[in-house]
Design a protein around this motif. Sequence first.
Motif, PDB file in Angstrom:
ATOM      1  N   GLU A   1       0.964  -1.186  -0.124  1.00 44.60           N
ATOM      2  CA  GLU A   1       0.070  -0.141  -0.022  1.00 44.60           C
ATOM      3  C   GLU A   1       0.926   1.468   0.026  1.00 44.60           C
ATOM      4  OE1 GLU A   1      -3.153   0.241   2.668  1.00 44.60           O
ATOM      5  OE2 GLU A   1      -3.257  -1.866   2.971  1.00 44.60           O
ATOM      6  N   GLN A   2       0.443   2.240  -0.784  1.00 42.70           N
ATOM      7  CA  GLN A   2       1.230   3.551  -0.941  1.00 42.70           C
ATOM      8  C   GLN A   2       0.985   4.389   0.394  1.00 42.70           C
ATOM      9  OE1 GLN A   2       0.453   5.382  -4.558  1.00 42.70           O
ATOM     10  NE2 GLN A   2       2.298   4.106  -5.597  1.00 42.70           N
ATOM     11  N   ASP A   3       1.950   4.989   1.059  1.00 40.36           N
ATOM     12  CA  ASP A   3       1.831   5.790   1.916  1.00 40.36           C
ATOM     13  C   ASP A   3       1.893   7.363   1.472  1.00 40.36           C
ATOM     14  OD1 ASP A   3       4.435   5.903   1.433  1.00 40.36           O
ATOM     15  OD2 ASP A   3       4.937   5.168   3.301  1.00 40.36           O
ATOM     16  N   PHE A   4       1.669   7.623   0.200  1.00 45.30           N
ATOM     17  CA  PHE A   4       1.599   8.947  -0.521  1.00 45.30           C
ATOM     18  C   PHE A   4       0.800   9.035  -1.725  1.00 45.30           C
ATOM     19  CE2 PHE A   4       4.968   6.298  -2.324  1.00 45.30           C
ATOM     20  CZ  PHE A   4       4.790   6.316  -3.943  1.00 45.30           C
ATOM     21  N   THR A   5       0.691  10.101  -2.261  1.00 43.77           N
ATOM     22  CA  THR A   5      -0.194  10.421  -3.364  1.00 43.77           C
ATOM     23  C   THR A   5       0.410  10.972  -4.309  1.00 43.77           C
ATOM     24  OG1 THR A   5      -2.464  10.845  -2.009  1.00 43.77           O
ATOM     25  CG2 THR A   5      -2.373  11.634  -4.304  1.00 43.77           C
ATOM     26  N   GLU A   6       0.355  10.360  -5.647  1.00 46.83           N
ATOM     27  CA  GLU A   6       1.023  10.938  -6.860  1.00 46.83           C
ATOM     28  C   GLU A   6       0.016  11.946  -7.581  1.00 46.83           C
ATOM     29  OE1 GLU A   6       3.783   7.334  -8.392  1.00 46.83           O
ATOM     30  OE2 GLU A   6       1.723   6.888  -8.651  1.00 46.83           O
ATOM     31  N   ILE A   7       0.665  13.025  -7.788  1.00 44.40           N
ATOM     32  CA  ILE A   7      -0.041  14.113  -8.562  1.00 44.40           C
ATOM     33  C   ILE A   7       0.709  14.552  -9.779  1.00 44.40           C
ATOM     34  CG2 ILE A   7      -0.900  16.399  -8.282  1.00 44.40           C
ATOM     35  CD1 ILE A   7      -2.124  14.307  -6.323  1.00 44.40           C
ATOM     36  N   PRO A   8       0.186  14.223 -10.764  1.00 44.16           N
ATOM     37  CA  PRO A   8       1.110  14.762 -12.117  1.00 44.16           C
ATOM     38  C   PRO A   8       1.128  16.266 -12.412  1.00 44.16           C
ATOM     39  CG  PRO A   8      -1.204  13.967 -12.807  1.00 44.16           C
ATOM     40  CD  PRO A   8      -1.048  13.692 -11.261  1.00 44.16           C
ATOM     41  N   ILE A   9       2.112  16.651 -12.672  1.00 45.05           N
ATOM     42  CA  ILE A   9       2.391  18.196 -13.106  1.00 45.05           C
ATOM     43  C   ILE A   9       3.152  18.538 -14.274  1.00 45.05           C
ATOM     44  CG2 ILE A   9       2.466  18.498 -10.308  1.00 45.05           C
ATOM     45  CD1 ILE A   9       5.539  18.668 -10.597  1.00 45.05           C
ATOM     46  N   GLN A  10       2.716  19.675 -14.597  1.00 46.13           N
ATOM     47  CA  GLN A  10       3.513  19.833 -15.765  1.00 46.13           C
ATOM     48  C   GLN A  10       5.153  20.652 -15.643  1.00 46.13           C
ATOM     49  OE1 GLN A  10       1.324  23.045 -18.348  1.00 46.13           O
ATOM     50  NE2 GLN A  10      -0.531  21.715 -18.292  1.00 46.13           N
ATOM     51  N   LYS A  11       5.105  21.546 -14.377  1.00 44.01           N
ATOM     52  CA  LYS A  11       6.296  22.039 -13.977  1.00 44.01           C
ATOM     53  C   LYS A  11       6.223  22.577 -12.763  1.00 44.01           C
ATOM     54  CE  LYS A  11       5.198  26.446 -16.112  1.00 44.01           C
ATOM     55  NZ  LYS A  11       5.748  27.752 -16.962  1.00 44.01           N
ATOM     56  N   TYR A  12       7.582  22.922 -12.227  1.00 51.99           N
ATOM     57  CA  TYR A  12       7.637  23.670 -11.195  1.00 51.99           C
ATOM     58  C   TYR A  12       8.455  24.854 -10.880  1.00 51.99           C
ATOM     59  CZ  TYR A  12      11.614  20.761 -10.309  1.00 51.99           C
ATOM     60  OH  TYR A  12      13.124  20.188 -10.366  1.00 51.99           O
ATOM     61  N   THR A  13       8.362  25.656 -10.042  1.00 54.71           N
ATOM     62  CA  THR A  13       9.177  26.821  -9.793  1.00 54.71           C
ATOM     63  C   THR A  13       9.722  27.127  -8.367  1.00 54.71           C
ATOM     64  OG1 THR A  13       8.238  27.902 -11.837  1.00 54.71           O
ATOM     65  CG2 THR A  13       9.740  29.353 -10.511  1.00 54.71           C
ATOM     66  N   ILE A  14      10.815  27.058  -8.261  1.00 50.68           N
ATOM     67  CA  ILE A  14      11.237  27.375  -6.824  1.00 50.68           C
ATOM     68  C   ILE A  14      11.497  29.141  -6.608  1.00 50.68           C
ATOM     69  CG2 ILE A  14      12.961  27.254  -5.025  1.00 50.68           C
ATOM     70  CD1 ILE A  14      13.538  24.341  -6.461  1.00 50.68           C
ATOM     71  N   SER A  15      10.537  29.667  -5.755  1.00 46.41           N
ATOM     72  CA  SER A  15      10.551  31.042  -5.594  1.00 46.41           C
ATOM     73  C   SER A  15      10.743  31.164  -3.948  1.00 46.41           C
ATOM     74  CB  SER A  15       9.641  31.774  -6.167  1.00 46.41           C
ATOM     75  OG  SER A  15       9.344  33.187  -5.953  1.00 46.41           O
TER      76      SER A  15
END
Length: 388
Positions: A95-109
């Motif tokens: 069983e997974q203890d996390f959720t997977e969320i598909p994303i296009q991109k991320y930016t660290i600000s």
Amino acid sequence: MMQPTQMVSKPPSYYIRRRLGQNKPAMFGLFIIVVSGIIALLGYLILPDATTNANNSIVQLQKQPPGFSVMVLKLPLGEKKKSPNILEKMLFGKEQDFTEIPIQKYTISGDYIIITPFEQSNAFPVGAQNLSLKKLSAKASREQRVKQFLDNLVYHKTYWLGTDNAGRDVLSRLLLGTRISLGIGLVAVLISVLLGITVGAIAGFFGGWLDKLMMFLMTVVWSVPGIMLVIAISLALNSKGIWVSFVAVGLTMWVDVARVVRGQFLSLKEKTYIEAAMVLGLPQYRIIVKHILPNMVGPLIVIATANFASAILMEAGLSFLGLGVQPPAPSWGMMVNEGFQLIGARASLFLVILPSGCISLLVLSFNLLGNGLRDAYDPKILLTGTGS
């Protein structure tokens, strides 16, 4: 003076193995069966999606083509679950203890990570589009938090055979479906062989009214369509689970075995060594078990191989109709049905072809092996010693 060459006699099993090894189609079938067996045994250990029933569904990734790759964000669900040992994971998954969320991109600000989702959807968790680096580790520096995010919370995921209509990995479900198909085939063959040997041995050895009764029973079962018999068994047991499918398929295939065993018994019990055993007063069960059944190994192996292929086909047909293995278990027949429901969509082609190809390849392999075993056990060939 030269000594004459002595002929060394070899047991029939030597010629059987030799002829089978020289039959290339049969060896190809055996290779496919062995590989399928290894996949079925390893199970979740080799699956890209190791969750139970390979049922990790990402709704944003429905009906994606083979080779599709996407960036995924992992969001912990809370308390970390205990990792199963290797045997538990191989049999039941994890069983997974996390959720997977598909994303296009991320930016660290600054101290925040701004995330662009794969597609705007209500399924995207509230607050996930703006993550705080400070929540990752209170004592770590900003650089360490960024590294922790990149190493543990975001990665690229590739679906080598695409996704189905629920956003699940098709490759994982195809591989796990091998376990169900081989499992049903194995259980069905064991049930059919045990029941068929019992009924056929009683009818062929004792004869008389017992033979007539068993023949009547075989004729009745033979006349009932297999699907109708499975439906009746499911209704009688008030269940449509996977074990009901195992038993139901096995109970529809024993007649073939019983007819072959009966014919072999009628032939073998007239042999001189059987008559001698009867004259000596040996118990009937000993004559059957020790002297008749061992001489039927060849025909039984051949018919069991053919029944294995028939059981796989029957299970696929029943699952396609919704009468066999039930969701979310990954049955090849059910996967064909899911693809069939999407006829007209771009993803329907590979969702139908992939599981259909697996069914055809495995059934073909058992048929090729069965044909090779039939030729290898041919008594005329064994008597002449052809192939030595």
